[in-house]
Design an enzyme around this catalytic site. Structure first.
Site, PDB file in Angstrom:
ATOM      1  CB  SER A   7      -0.919  -0.008   1.276  1.00 25.46           C
ATOM      2  OG  SER A   7      -1.512   1.254   1.288  1.00 25.46           O
ATOM      3  CE1 TYR A  49      -3.534  -1.865   5.615  1.00 22.04           C
ATOM      4  CE2 TYR A  49      -3.210   0.161   4.909  1.00 22.04           C
ATOM      5  CZ  TYR A  49      -3.507  -1.146   4.554  1.00 22.04           C
ATOM      6  OH  TYR A  49      -3.529  -1.702   3.265  1.00 22.04           O
TER       7      TYR A  49
END
Length: 281
Positions: free
Chosen positions: A139, A152
């Site tokens: 990501s 995350y």
């Protein structure tokens, strides 16, 4: 075009489902993993108008035993695995102080350790074949982070670094590794069905509350198209020399460029201190 055997984790919805569909449309054999294989089969049949003879939906939990069993079954059925797409993952968002350690460990178990276990299970077959592609979904948050994203981002930064080291290790065997780092993609990633938040919060972290409110407004308004992300991943698997790190989406590129400029500026501002720790002749 040569038919390849794809193994895609987290395939029941979002980007994972689109990867399955685009790989099938390109003429490949695709094995998709999900905690609910029937739901996955129905989703693929609905999108394609029929159940593809080249698709196999399998149920898999993210534990080492289940992973090794599924990989062995795929190899027994098809004789090879050409493309592994480690897509399964979810976001745990909240202030670093607020998140429970048990929830953090669960997030790493799926986003990082599950990916690692799947990769280790597939590598012996790819080394035997002297060929293969491993495509890991990271990501932009693995490179550019901010309030709420500490955990995350840590999982996805781990995916990027693991991918880059692995790429150098397996290059002599003809295996290619790419970390895909998309920006915001219009899926249910920020829905309560996918997103995890701390059970207890504190009003002291106003920047976290403001950021979460912004993310909820962004939900289903992201600029990234899941189908186009999947198409890009299929193209990566077809490249003779795919990139080791690929950012997808204009938002991801803008965030990356801003981060690079920020890092360069900060490094230059403290260059004397950074270099002061070397031994002197």
């Amino acid at each position: 075009m040569e038919q390849k055997v794809w193994l895609v984790t987290g395939a029941s919805k979002g980007i994972g489902l689109q990867i399955v569909l685009e790989a099938l449309k390109a003429g490949n054999i695709v094995v998709g993993t999900s905690r609910d294989s029937q739901k996955l089969s129905q989703a693929v049949a609905t999108e394609l108008g029929e159940t593809s003879k080249n698709f196999w939906a399998v149920e898999m939990e993210f534990d080492e035993t289940s992973i090794n069993t599924i990989v062995a079954q795929v190899i027994a059925k098809y004789g090879r695995i050409d493309v592994l797409v480690n897509n399964a993952g979810y976001a745990l968002l909240g202030a670093v102080e607020e998140v429970e350690l048990t929830d953090v460990k669960k997030n790493f178990d799926v986003n990082f350790f599950g990916l690692l276990s799947m990769t280790q299970a597939v590598l012996p077959q790819m080394r035997k074949q002297k060929a293969g592609n491993i495509i890991n979904l990271a990501s932009i948050s693995g490179t550019v982070t901010g309030p709420t994203q500490g955990i995350y981002s840590a999982t996805k930064a781990g995916v990027i670094m693991l991918s880059e080291a692995l790429a150098a290790e397996v290059e002599p065997f003809g295996i290619k590794v790419t970390a895909i780092a998309p920006g915001g993609v219009r899926t249910d990633f920020l829905d309560q069905t996918s997103l995890r938040e701390p059970a207890k919060t504190t009003s002291d972290y106003q920047v976290v509350r403001d950021t979460m409110a912004g993310l909820k407004r962004l939900n289903h308004n992201q600029s990234g198209a899941p189908k186009r992300v999947a198409e890009a991943i299929v193209k990566v698997a077809q490249m003779k020399r795919p990139p080791v790190r690929l950012y997808l989406g204009s938002g991801a590129i803008q965030a990356l460029q801003a981060k690079l400029n920020e890092v360069v500026t900060e490094v230059n501002a403290h260059l004397d201190l950074s270099q002061s720790t070397d031994f002197r002749a």
